[in-house]
Design an enzyme around this catalytic site. Structure first.
Site, PDB file in Angstrom:
ATOM      1  N   SER A 149       8.901 -78.715  -5.135  1.00 33.79           N
ATOM      2  CA  SER A 149       8.638 -77.515  -5.933  1.00 33.79           C
ATOM      3  C   SER A 149       9.072 -76.283  -5.148  1.00 33.79           C
ATOM      4  O   SER A 149       9.085 -76.295  -3.904  1.00 33.79           O
ATOM      5  CB  SER A 149       7.142 -77.408  -6.240  1.00 33.79           C
ATOM      6  OG  SER A 149       6.823 -76.148  -6.802  1.00 33.79           O
ATOM      7  N   TYR A 162      -1.738 -77.693  -3.725  1.00 29.56           N
ATOM      8  CA  TYR A 162      -0.543 -78.273  -4.349  1.00 29.56           C
ATOM      9  C   TYR A 162       0.712 -77.806  -3.617  1.00 29.56           C
ATOM     10  O   TYR A 162       1.613 -78.600  -3.328  1.00 29.56           O
ATOM     11  CB  TYR A 162      -0.497 -77.860  -5.816  1.00 29.56           C
ATOM     12  CG  TYR A 162       0.760 -78.250  -6.557  1.00 29.56           C
ATOM     13  CD1 TYR A 162       0.878 -79.495  -7.161  1.00 29.56           C
ATOM     14  CD2 TYR A 162       1.830 -77.361  -6.667  1.00 29.56           C
ATOM     15  CE1 TYR A 162       2.026 -79.857  -7.849  1.00 29.56           C
ATOM     16  CE2 TYR A 162       2.977 -77.712  -7.354  1.00 29.56           C
ATOM     17  CZ  TYR A 162       3.065 -78.950  -7.947  1.00 29.56           C
ATOM     18  OH  TYR A 162       4.217 -79.295  -8.631  1.00 29.56           O
ATOM     19  N   LYS A 166       3.589 -80.107  -1.523  1.00 30.57           N
ATOM     20  CA  LYS A 166       5.026 -80.115  -1.799  1.00 30.57           C
ATOM     21  C   LYS A 166       5.831 -79.737  -0.547  1.00 30.57           C
ATOM     22  O   LYS A 166       6.944 -80.239  -0.357  1.00 30.57           O
ATOM     23  CB  LYS A 166       5.344 -79.166  -2.956  1.00 30.57           C
ATOM     24  CG  LYS A 166       4.756 -79.625  -4.296  1.00 30.57           C
ATOM     25  CD  LYS A 166       5.307 -80.986  -4.707  1.00 30.57           C
ATOM     26  CE  LYS A 166       4.882 -81.376  -6.106  1.00 30.57           C
ATOM     27  NZ  LYS A 166       5.491 -82.631  -6.574  1.00 30.57           N
TER      28      LYS A 166
END
Length: 258
Positions: A149, A162, A166
């Site tokens: 991401s 999160y 990533k």
């Protein structure tokens, strides 16, 4: 002319697994790989989602099969590889499954949420790649593609844990690529920007969040799943044979420097 005949068949004779591929980015990647000639195993945690995706893709004349898979479940992962074996082997693994139960800054994330995020986003990706190797090593070339991401480079405050997960995938990509470089198995990653999917809804579902998202994107539009699928097909093909350990950033111009 069907959709499956409008692409160059760069992936004819190849078999691909794409996790979390019944919606959003995963679905677009599975569709594009199939359009380019691959036999694709799609998967999702829910049977009805699998059935719906397979029906839609087959209606386009694409060669797909589907099954339920929770990537944190070892038996489910094995069934993915068994399905690939039935199709002739495995050439391409796209690890796309991810979760984000925490909408919070990184140090405000609950420990249980942190554990879940890293179990699925990082550990399951590592295990999928590790478990895919025996099959990939039997083929002329292998491709492992992790879906990271833009948040790996520029963490989002509301997606703290999160974002860190990533960033970890970037390290996994580099380390695995170095290990496999002499085996004709490449390992690369994709870093999508803010893509308009249900999964990223917290970033664009209301006018305020959408305006904030657009203010970060020089191209002034949200990405679409199909903006990512072409890059995935490139990484899956022989066109990327001299590229490994890298991350393709598809973010509409968003900053991307660690």
């Amino acid at each position: 002319m069907s959709a499956s005949t409008t692409r160059i068949a760069r992936l004819g004779g190849k078999v691909a697994i794409v996790t979390a591929s019944t919606d959003g980015i995963g679905y677009a990647i599975a569709r594009r790989l199939a359009q380019e000639g691959a036999k694709v195993v799609v998967s999702s945690r829910k049977q009805n989602n699998v059935e719906s995706a397979v029906t839609k893709l087959k209606s386009e004349g694409l060669d797909v099969t589907g099954l339920v898979c929770h990537v944190g479940n070892a038996d489910h992962r094995q069934k993915l590889f068994d399905a690939a074996k039935q199709l002739g082997g495995l050439d391409i693994l796209v690890s796309n499954a991810a979760v984000n139960p925490s909408v919070a800054s990184v140090l405000d994330c609950e420990e249980s949420h942190w554990d879940k995020i890293f179990e699925i986003n990082v550990k399951a990706s590592y295990l999928l790649a590790k478990e895919a190797l025996p099959l990939l090593r039997q083929r002329p070339y292998g491709r492992i593609i992790f879906v990271a991401s833009i948040a790996a480079f520029q963490p989002f405050d509301v997606l703290g844990a999160y974002s860190v997960s990533k960033t970890t995938l970037l390290g996994l990509t580099k380390a695995a690529a170095a290990q496999l470089a002499l085996e004709n198995i490449t390992v690369n990653a994709l870093a999508p920007g803010i893509i308009k999917t249900r999964f990223s809804g917290a970033l664009h579902e209301n006018e305020s969040s959408r305006d904030e998202a657009l203010s970060r994107i020089p191209m002034n539009r949200l990405g679409l799943p199909d903006d990512i699928s072409g890059a995935a097909a490139f990484l899956a093909s022989e066109d990327s044979s001299y590229m490994t350990g890298e991350t393709l950033i598809i973010s509409g111009g968003m900053p991307s420097r660690l």
